[in-house]
Structures are given as structure tokens and as C-alpha cells.
Design a protein around this motif. Structure first.
Motif, short mmCIF file in Angstrom:
data_model
loop_
_atom_site.label_atom_id
_atom_site.label_comp_id
_atom_site.label_asym_id
_atom_site.label_seq_id
_atom_site.Cartn_x
_atom_site.Cartn_y
_atom_site.Cartn_z
N THR A 44 0.84 -1.19 0.00
CA THR A 44 0.00 0.00 0.00
C THR A 44 0.88 1.24 0.00
O THR A 44 2.06 1.18 0.32
CB THR A 44 -0.95 0.01 1.21
N THR A 45 0.27 2.37 -0.36
CA THR A 45 0.96 3.66 -0.37
C THR A 45 0.35 4.55 0.70
O THR A 45 -0.87 4.67 0.80
CB THR A 45 0.84 4.34 -1.75
N ILE A 46 1.21 5.18 1.49
CA ILE A 46 0.78 6.05 2.59
C ILE A 46 1.18 7.49 2.26
O ILE A 46 2.34 7.75 1.94
CB ILE A 46 1.46 5.64 3.91
N LYS A 47 0.23 8.39 2.34
CA LYS A 47 0.51 9.82 2.14
C LYS A 47 1.04 10.39 3.46
O LYS A 47 0.61 10.01 4.53
CB LYS A 47 -0.75 10.57 1.74
N SER A 48 1.95 11.36 3.34
CA SER A 48 2.56 11.97 4.51
C SER A 48 2.35 13.48 4.47
O SER A 48 2.19 14.06 3.39
CB SER A 48 4.06 11.65 4.52
N ILE A 49 2.37 14.12 5.64
CA ILE A 49 2.22 15.58 5.69
C ILE A 49 3.56 16.27 5.44
O ILE A 49 3.59 17.47 5.25
CB ILE A 49 1.61 16.04 7.03
N GLY A 50 4.62 15.54 5.45
CA GLY A 50 5.96 16.08 5.18
C GLY A 50 6.77 15.01 4.46
O GLY A 50 6.24 13.98 4.04
N LYS A 51 8.05 15.22 4.34
CA LYS A 51 8.90 14.24 3.67
C LYS A 51 9.13 13.04 4.59
O LYS A 51 9.76 13.16 5.63
CB LYS A 51 10.24 14.88 3.30
N PRO A 52 8.63 11.85 4.19
CA PRO A 52 8.82 10.67 5.03
C PRO A 52 10.21 10.06 4.82
O PRO A 52 10.78 10.15 3.74
CB PRO A 52 7.73 9.72 4.54
N VAL A 53 10.74 9.46 5.88
CA VAL A 53 12.04 8.80 5.78
C VAL A 53 11.94 7.30 6.05
O VAL A 53 12.83 6.55 5.65
CB VAL A 53 13.09 9.43 6.72
N THR A 54 10.88 6.84 6.72
CA THR A 54 10.73 5.40 6.99
C THR A 54 9.25 5.06 7.12
O THR A 54 8.41 5.93 7.34
CB THR A 54 11.48 4.98 8.27
N ALA A 55 8.96 3.79 6.96
CA ALA A 55 7.60 3.28 7.12
C ALA A 55 7.67 2.03 7.97
O ALA A 55 8.63 1.26 7.89
CB ALA A 55 6.98 2.97 5.76
N ASP A 56 6.66 1.82 8.80
CA ASP A 56 6.63 0.63 9.64
C ASP A 56 5.19 0.25 9.96
O ASP A 56 4.25 0.93 9.58
CB ASP A 56 7.45 0.82 10.92
N ILE A 57 5.05 -0.86 10.67
CA ILE A 57 3.74 -1.37 11.06
C ILE A 57 3.49 -0.97 12.51
O ILE A 57 4.31 -1.23 13.38
CB ILE A 57 3.67 -2.90 10.92
N PHE A 58 2.33 -0.36 12.74
CA PHE A 58 1.94 -0.01 14.11
C PHE A 58 1.37 -1.22 14.82
O PHE A 58 1.62 -1.45 15.99
CB PHE A 58 0.94 1.14 14.08
N GLY A 59 0.58 -2.04 14.10
CA GLY A 59 0.00 -3.24 14.69
C GLY A 59 -1.07 -3.84 13.79
O GLY A 59 -1.53 -3.21 12.84
N CYS A 60 -1.46 -5.06 14.10
CA CYS A 60 -2.49 -5.77 13.34
C CYS A 60 -3.53 -6.33 14.31
O CYS A 60 -3.23 -6.61 15.46
CB CYS A 60 -1.89 -6.91 12.54
N SER A 61 -4.76 -6.50 13.78
CA SER A 61 -5.86 -6.97 14.62
C SER A 61 -6.92 -7.63 13.76
O SER A 61 -6.99 -7.40 12.56
CB SER A 61 -6.46 -5.78 15.38
N TYR A 62 -7.78 -8.41 14.41
CA TYR A 62 -8.95 -8.96 13.74
C TYR A 62 -10.16 -8.02 13.85
O TYR A 62 -11.19 -8.28 13.28
CB TYR A 62 -9.33 -10.32 14.34
N ASP A 63 -10.04 -6.94 14.60
CA ASP A 63 -11.13 -5.97 14.77
C ASP A 63 -11.16 -5.02 13.58
O ASP A 63 -10.61 -3.92 13.62
CB ASP A 63 -10.97 -5.19 16.07
N VAL A 64 -11.81 -5.44 12.50
CA VAL A 64 -11.85 -4.67 11.27
C VAL A 64 -12.93 -3.59 11.38
O VAL A 64 -14.08 -3.90 11.69
CB VAL A 64 -12.13 -5.59 10.06
N PRO A 65 -12.57 -2.32 11.13
CA PRO A 65 -13.59 -1.26 11.17
C PRO A 65 -14.64 -1.49 10.08
O PRO A 65 -14.36 -2.03 9.01
CB PRO A 65 -12.80 0.02 10.89
N ARG A 66 -15.85 -1.05 10.35
CA ARG A 66 -16.97 -1.27 9.42
C ARG A 66 -16.70 -0.66 8.04
O ARG A 66 -17.03 -1.26 7.02
CB ARG A 66 -18.25 -0.70 10.02
N TYR A 67 -16.09 0.52 7.98
CA TYR A 67 -15.87 1.16 6.69
C TYR A 67 -14.87 0.40 5.81
O TYR A 67 -14.88 0.54 4.61
CB TYR A 67 -15.43 2.62 6.85
N LEU A 68 -14.01 -0.42 6.41
CA LEU A 68 -13.08 -1.23 5.62
C LEU A 68 -13.70 -2.53 5.15
O LEU A 68 -13.27 -3.10 4.14
CB LEU A 68 -11.83 -1.56 6.45
#
Length: 151
Positions: free
Chosen positions: A124-148
Motif C-alpha cells: 500500500t501507499t501512505i501519504k505523509s504531511i511532510g517528507k517521510p524517511v521510513t515506514a513501519d507497522i503499528f500493529g495488526c488486529s482482527y477488529d476490522v472497522p466497518r468502513y473497511l
């Protein structure tokens, strides 16, 4: 200024009282049933602590691992993750983020992981508010939000 007499001790000053008038004196040793109750309570508390520690610090049912990330034009970054889960029939969600030079989070995105295989690869591609230098995973879950989860 010694008088030659020893100071009285607690045992020497204790008076024996008649047992038929005041009842029997108790021994200083705790009763056996008290020790058993204490041991049982200690065992139950220890078991409870072990259970809570296992559920909080045991292996997660769904985990994500960053495979790669690549800077894209327009203050965006592409991230590829591997998702490993124990229930292949449930959809999951992983939160991925980008960080700026100072280490502050500058963009975040929730990624839907479709049901299927035990190991899934998602890009996936993540938009940033400034120049990004790294990307990582915050966490994963089975609690999927309704909009997804909507088709």
C-alpha cells in the motif's frame, strides 16, 4: 551500677493462669488449617497472574512484518508487509505508518487483509504531511472497522 541480678525476661515474668478459669492459652504456632488456606490463596493468586501474563504477552493471533518500503513522489511512501495469522477465515486489519526525519508519525493508514492464506503479502501507499524517511507497522488486529469491511 549493677545489682548482680539479671533483668527479667518475658518468659520469667509470665504468670501461669488457671486454665479452668480463663481457658487454655494458645500456642504461638499458627493452626494447620490457616497454613493450608494461605497456601491455597497464594496458589490461586499466582495462577491468576500467570494467566493474565500469558494472555497479554503470549503470541499474537495476527502479526505483521515489514518487508520493504520505497519513497514515492508527492510526500508518499509505499510499504510491503507480510501478515501471518492463525485464523485464515477471518479478515484482518493492519495499521501502517510513515515517520519524518524527527521520528514523529507523519502519516497513517489502515490496510484490510482479506481472508485466505495463513501468510499474506500486502502493498500500500501512505501519504505523509511532510517528507517521510521510513515506514513501519503499528500493529495488526482482527477488529476490522466497518468502513473497511464493506464491499
Amino acid at each position: 551500677m549493677s545489682t548482680g541480678q539479671d533483668a527479667p525476661t518475658a518468659e520469667s515474668t509470665r504468670m501461669d493462669v488457671p486454665g479452668d478459669r480463663y481457658g487454655k492459652t494458645r500456642s504461638a504456632k499458627p493452626a494447620r488449617w490457616r497454613r493450608l488456606v494461605f497456601a491455597l490463596v497464594a496458589l490461586l493468586v499466582s495462577g491468576g497472574i500467570a494467566y493474565v501474563a500469558y494472555t497479554n504477552f503470549g503470541s499474537a493471533p495476527i502479526e505483521g512484518e515489514r518487508v520493504s518500503f520505497d519513497e514515492k513522489p508527492g510526500d508518499a511512501m509505499e510499504i510491503t508487509i507480510n501478515v501471518t495469522r492463525d485464523d485464515v477465515n477471518r479478515p484482518g486489519v493492519c495499521v501502517v505508518r510513515v515517520r519524518d526525519k524527527a521520528g514523529a508519525e507523519s502519516g497513517r493508514k489502515e490496510v484490510l487483509v482479506q481472508p485466505g492464506s495463513k501468510n499474506s503479502r500486502v502493498t500500500t501507499t501512505i501519504k505523509s504531511i511532510g517528507k517521510p524517511v521510513t515506514a513501519d507497522i503499528f500493529g495488526c488486529s482482527y477488529d476490522v472497522p466497518r468502513y473497511l469491511s464493506r464491499p
